[in-house]
Design a protein around this motif. Sequence first.
Motif, PDB file in Angstrom:
ATOM      1  N   ARG A  83     -11.851  -3.385  30.136  1.00  0.00           N
ATOM      2  CA  ARG A  83     -11.632  -4.679  29.460  1.00  0.00           C
ATOM      3  C   ARG A  83     -10.455  -5.416  30.102  1.00  0.00           C
ATOM      4  NH1 ARG A  83     -15.844  -4.340  28.509  1.00  0.00           N
ATOM      5  NH2 ARG A  83     -16.825  -3.188  26.849  1.00  0.00           N
ATOM      6  N   GLN A  84      -9.420  -4.665  30.434  1.00  0.00           N
ATOM      7  CA  GLN A  84      -8.259  -5.290  31.067  1.00  0.00           C
ATOM      8  C   GLN A  84      -8.666  -5.962  32.374  1.00  0.00           C
ATOM      9  OE1 GLN A  84      -4.600  -4.912  30.022  1.00  0.00           O
ATOM     10  NE2 GLN A  84      -5.853  -4.882  28.188  1.00  0.00           N
ATOM     11  N   ILE A  85      -9.488  -5.266  33.148  1.00  0.00           N
ATOM     12  CA  ILE A  85      -9.943  -5.829  34.423  1.00  0.00           C
ATOM     13  C   ILE A  85     -10.785  -7.069  34.162  1.00  0.00           C
ATOM     14  CG2 ILE A  85     -11.390  -5.396  36.450  1.00  0.00           C
ATOM     15  CD1 ILE A  85     -10.699  -2.341  35.949  1.00  0.00           C
ATOM     16  N   GLU A  86     -11.691  -6.957  33.201  1.00  0.00           N
ATOM     17  CA  GLU A  86     -12.597  -8.063  32.908  1.00  0.00           C
ATOM     18  C   GLU A  86     -11.851  -9.271  32.351  1.00  0.00           C
ATOM     19  OE1 GLU A  86     -16.460  -5.189  32.148  1.00  0.00           O
ATOM     20  OE2 GLU A  86     -15.457  -6.095  30.438  1.00  0.00           O
ATOM     21  N   GLN A  87     -10.711  -9.028  31.720  1.00  0.00           N
ATOM     22  CA  GLN A  87      -9.932 -10.137  31.181  1.00  0.00           C
ATOM     23  C   GLN A  87      -8.844 -10.591  32.145  1.00  0.00           C
ATOM     24  OE1 GLN A  87      -8.685  -8.413  27.496  1.00  0.00           O
ATOM     25  NE2 GLN A  87     -10.757  -8.397  26.676  1.00  0.00           N
ATOM     26  N   ALA A  88      -8.874 -10.092  33.360  1.00  0.00           N
ATOM     27  CA  ALA A  88      -7.871 -10.461  34.361  1.00  0.00           C
ATOM     28  C   ALA A  88      -6.460 -10.286  33.801  1.00  0.00           C
ATOM     29  CB  ALA A  88      -8.080 -11.891  34.858  1.00  0.00           C
ATOM     30  N   ALA A  89      -6.224  -9.156  33.146  1.00  0.00           N
ATOM     31  CA  ALA A  89      -4.940  -8.892  32.504  1.00  0.00           C
ATOM     32  C   ALA A  89      -3.850  -8.731  33.558  1.00  0.00           C
ATOM     33  CB  ALA A  89      -5.044  -7.618  31.662  1.00  0.00           C
ATOM     34  N   PRO A  90      -2.598  -9.036  33.168  1.00  0.00           N
ATOM     35  CA  PRO A  90      -1.507  -8.967  34.147  1.00  0.00           C
ATOM     36  C   PRO A  90      -1.188  -7.529  34.574  1.00  0.00           C
ATOM     37  CG  PRO A  90      -0.650  -9.449  31.956  1.00  0.00           C
ATOM     38  CD  PRO A  90      -2.143  -9.506  31.858  1.00  0.00           C
ATOM     39  N   PHE A  91      -0.701  -7.425  35.805  1.00  0.00           N
ATOM     40  CA  PHE A  91      -0.241  -6.152  36.345  1.00  0.00           C
ATOM     41  C   PHE A  91       1.203  -6.330  36.788  1.00  0.00           C
ATOM     42  CE2 PHE A  91       0.754  -3.142  39.603  1.00  0.00           C
ATOM     43  CZ  PHE A  91       0.149  -1.969  39.189  1.00  0.00           C
ATOM     44  N   PRO A  92       2.086  -5.365  36.525  1.00  0.00           N
ATOM     45  CA  PRO A  92       1.842  -4.115  35.791  1.00  0.00           C
ATOM     46  C   PRO A  92       1.638  -4.375  34.307  1.00  0.00           C
ATOM     47  CG  PRO A  92       4.171  -4.343  36.344  1.00  0.00           C
ATOM     48  CD  PRO A  92       3.462  -5.464  37.031  1.00  0.00           C
ATOM     49  N   PRO A  93       0.864  -3.517  33.634  1.00  0.00           N
ATOM     50  CA  PRO A  93       0.607  -3.712  32.211  1.00  0.00           C
ATOM     51  C   PRO A  93       1.932  -3.771  31.460  1.00  0.00           C
ATOM     52  CG  PRO A  93      -0.721  -1.914  33.095  1.00  0.00           C
ATOM     53  CD  PRO A  93       0.252  -2.300  34.159  1.00  0.00           C
ATOM     54  N   PRO A  94       2.184  -4.847  30.715  1.00  0.00           N
ATOM     55  CA  PRO A  94       3.510  -5.031  30.117  1.00  0.00           C
ATOM     56  C   PRO A  94       3.704  -4.303  28.798  1.00  0.00           C
ATOM     57  CG  PRO A  94       2.121  -6.938  29.671  1.00  0.00           C
ATOM     58  CD  PRO A  94       1.280  -5.982  30.476  1.00  0.00           C
ATOM     59  N   PHE A  95       2.671  -3.653  28.272  1.00  0.00           N
ATOM     60  CA  PHE A  95       2.763  -3.187  26.886  1.00  0.00           C
ATOM     61  C   PHE A  95       3.138  -1.706  26.781  1.00  0.00           C
ATOM     62  CE2 PHE A  95      -1.245  -1.565  28.062  1.00  0.00           C
ATOM     63  CZ  PHE A  95      -1.961  -2.597  28.626  1.00  0.00           C
ATOM     64  N   THR A  96       3.453  -1.332  25.550  1.00  0.00           N
ATOM     65  CA  THR A  96       3.763   0.062  25.225  1.00  0.00           C
ATOM     66  C   THR A  96       2.482   0.772  24.801  1.00  0.00           C
ATOM     67  OG1 THR A  96       5.808  -0.780  24.310  1.00  0.00           O
ATOM     68  CG2 THR A  96       5.258   1.497  23.785  1.00  0.00           C
ATOM     69  N   THR A  97       2.293   1.973  25.303  1.00  0.00           N
ATOM     70  CA  THR A  97       1.114   2.746  24.905  1.00  0.00           C
ATOM     71  C   THR A  97       1.535   4.155  24.539  1.00  0.00           C
ATOM     72  OG1 THR A  97       0.688   3.686  27.081  1.00  0.00           O
ATOM     73  CG2 THR A  97      -0.298   1.536  26.622  1.00  0.00           C
ATOM     74  N   VAL A  98       0.594   4.908  24.010  1.00  0.00           N
ATOM     75  CA  VAL A  98       0.826   6.336  23.809  1.00  0.00           C
ATOM     76  C   VAL A  98       0.949   7.002  25.182  1.00  0.00           C
ATOM     77  CG1 VAL A  98      -0.452   6.387  21.635  1.00  0.00           C
ATOM     78  CG2 VAL A  98      -1.640   6.904  23.760  1.00  0.00           C
TER      79      VAL A  98
END
Lengths: 462, 412
Positions: free
Chosen positions: A404-419
């Motif tokens: 989904r991130q790729i399909e939404q052209a999400a920014p890199f590096p991913p800016p969010f916090t994850t598990v």
Amino acid sequence: MAVDGSLERLRREGRIVVVGASLAGLRAAETLREEGFTGTLTMIGDEPYEPYDRPPLSKQVLLGRVPADHTALPRRRAIEAQWRLGVAATGLDLSAKRVALADGTSVEYDRLLIATGVRSRPWPNELEAGLDGVFVLRTRDDATRLRHRLKAGPSRVLVIGAGFTGSEIASVCRERDLPVTVAERGPTPLSGALGSVIGDVAAQLHHQHGVDLRCGVMVTGLEGDGAGRLRRAHFSDGGTVDAEVAVVALGATRNTEWLAGSGLAAGPRGIACDAGCRAFDVRGIVADDVFVAGDVARSPHPLFGYQFLSLEHWGNAVAQAAVAAHNMICRGEERRPHLWTPYFWSAQFGVNIKSVGVPNMADQIIVSQGSLGEHRFTAAYGYQGRVIAAVTFDQAKWLEFHQRQIEQAAPFPPPFTTVDRRAEGMRPVPAGFPDPSVPTHGPQVTVSGHSPTDQRVTFTPA
Amino acid sequence: MTSVALLGQILDHANRADPYPLYAELRRTPVVRDESGPYLVSTYWEIHSLLRDPRVSSDIRNLAPEAKTGPGTEDPDLPPSFIRLDPPDHDRLRRLIMRTYGPPHSPRRVYGLHGEISGIVSGLIDRFQGRGQIDLVDDFSYPFPVTVICRLLGVPQEDEQRFHGWADTVATAIEPPVGTPEEQEAHWRSIREAHHQLAGYLSGLIEQRRRAPREDMISALATDRGADENPMSLPEMLSNLTLLLIAGHETTVNLITNGMLTLLRHPDTLKQLRTDPDLVIPLVEELLRFEPPVQLLPERTTLDDIEIAGTTIPQGASLWLVPASGNRDPQRFPEPDRFIPDRPDNQHFGFGSGIHNCIGSPLARLEAQTALAELVRRLDNPRLVEDPPPYRHNAALRGPQHLPIAFDGLSR
């Protein structure tokens, strides 16, 4: 309405020919019938077998868990086709709408689907390739032969090329407790597909499992004994290894030679087609009645800058075949684009590797979850500030999020916090892909001499 | 953004028999904040994506204070079970359990119980002999899964009665507290007591099996060296075994009871199943979509802002997913409110999805398939005594408290 009338006639009593009786060909045929095509369907395949599945060949089949002839693809429905198996297509006459076959006959079509796939790239030196013990692995017959030889317990196996197929074969050899040497021209295994950051992890897997991995070398020659059996391999670094079996895993060549002179834009990189799977002719104009699907196709992908991608992925064959088949029997406005996000998997050394997107377009990589050192991680690839691919080692359940991130052209590096974000995953690093201007796969070959009789093909190590 | 007041209605016992109209109302806004605090997500694709979103945490320690639904089912003296942890801890514990429970290391663990499960089902049904009415819950659905879990884990048959008692008490912690503060305190005391007795019993069993392993799951867990990672500690084993017990106990009861209820409401399907027992395989899948035992997944927390379906769920929010609503989303399932026993492409949320996807699913499927096919085969002319039946209090693990069924006789 005349156009509609002819389309109705095509659906009812038209002639559709599918060249290539493997995964893409079969799935296309099933879709055609599913969507109401009731005309004549001819399936042409150069192998004598009904469509079979290839992923098990380098895994379960070589391990001896599944016989090679038990890999037939399940049928989703009856396709009521006329099968022409064991006979290759040899030519295409676009204006007469006719496919020529190796047995001298020909088949006429109203619509044609080309799904001839790829074949493994052979060892370039024909004499050496002919030695007993030198194999490639692409077909059911290849797998049967190689499996028999592995079962006999050779003293050592040499795998030439550490891409996905080569690495899977090395893994099988270790699982069968066979000594194995892997020779890879790149700096690490899988470096062409996933870059050397991930390639380093792959190299650790090889080492942990007792593979004699030699990177940065090329095999310069295969030496036989007096009886024509493989005995030894010579490396570009001056080293040698004694092996009874060598598996050439240097990638694949697209099956397009039969189209030479047909006027289609078909060459060593595949057959160019639009996103609706319609083939281009050499002028770059769409050939209305000729469609392409599977490994042999090269189509533009909007997500990746409309670059023409040719993908040797199982899922691509399935998805593209469905789109091609649908579009073959539909009006223009009902046609669909092939927007499949590239995706593939591999199983080696007990690790499940999956990837989505186009990793080798990337310049940077970041470990978004898990840890490279634990060999369980998810890594995202970035290109010019956006996510374009991801790979997981034993963490496939996160892959869909990255898709989904790729399909939404999400920014890199991913800016969010994850598990499960670790310290090493806080900063992107260069992904370590080879310079695209330097070929990484396949041997260097030069031709010398002038007259046809003294022209020589020479294999040249880097 | 506006907030809704639907959660209160969903949790209200008056709506337990048919929460589906409330879910339909909820789906009009796929992601919405309830006035009581949590964000509710009710549509299929949004639930699907949040279950796979690494920004969503299941770690109990990340929960917003107001999100806690009660003291919960876990023994406070033990570490959290893997369902309440995030990777990498979750992954390690889940892997260790899977090594003893499923493929590739233990591929026959569940399948190997096939014969025993049939035997337990027959035995329970045999006891209906001479009766014209049963309560399916007390007489069948409740005793059945805990007996199966005992066999799976390796609890000796002579201990099963005691084990059933602790299991029942510990499982009551799932229900929200009722009664006076004193009654509630007594309730929690009895649960804590049952936890301690269960933990003491399991420790003894683990120690015994460590010395003399058998072919059961406790032996496998107790002796597993965990390949290349740390094997489970004793406290980890205790909390995760208790989880398996509760999860296997409370959900399968409802799956089987909801199953019979649905079949009795669809007599044509019941008749069809009688003549074609193989129908039970897709039928159980449709049941998991249509009347899933797990209706709500509360207790998740956002680790970052998440933009989804036009809404931004802020970091630190309490997130409640409503899989039972996603299962009825017309954007995903055609005619979602119809029970279609052989429904194609039935990718329901009956077992959740993503990394916390239910590991008990192969066992639950086998239990429900065996039980429903056999009940339908053996009960002559079964019929509902009251419809709707009385429901249990719990909104998340929803199912009838009792299901009286009348019948004319018992086939062999």
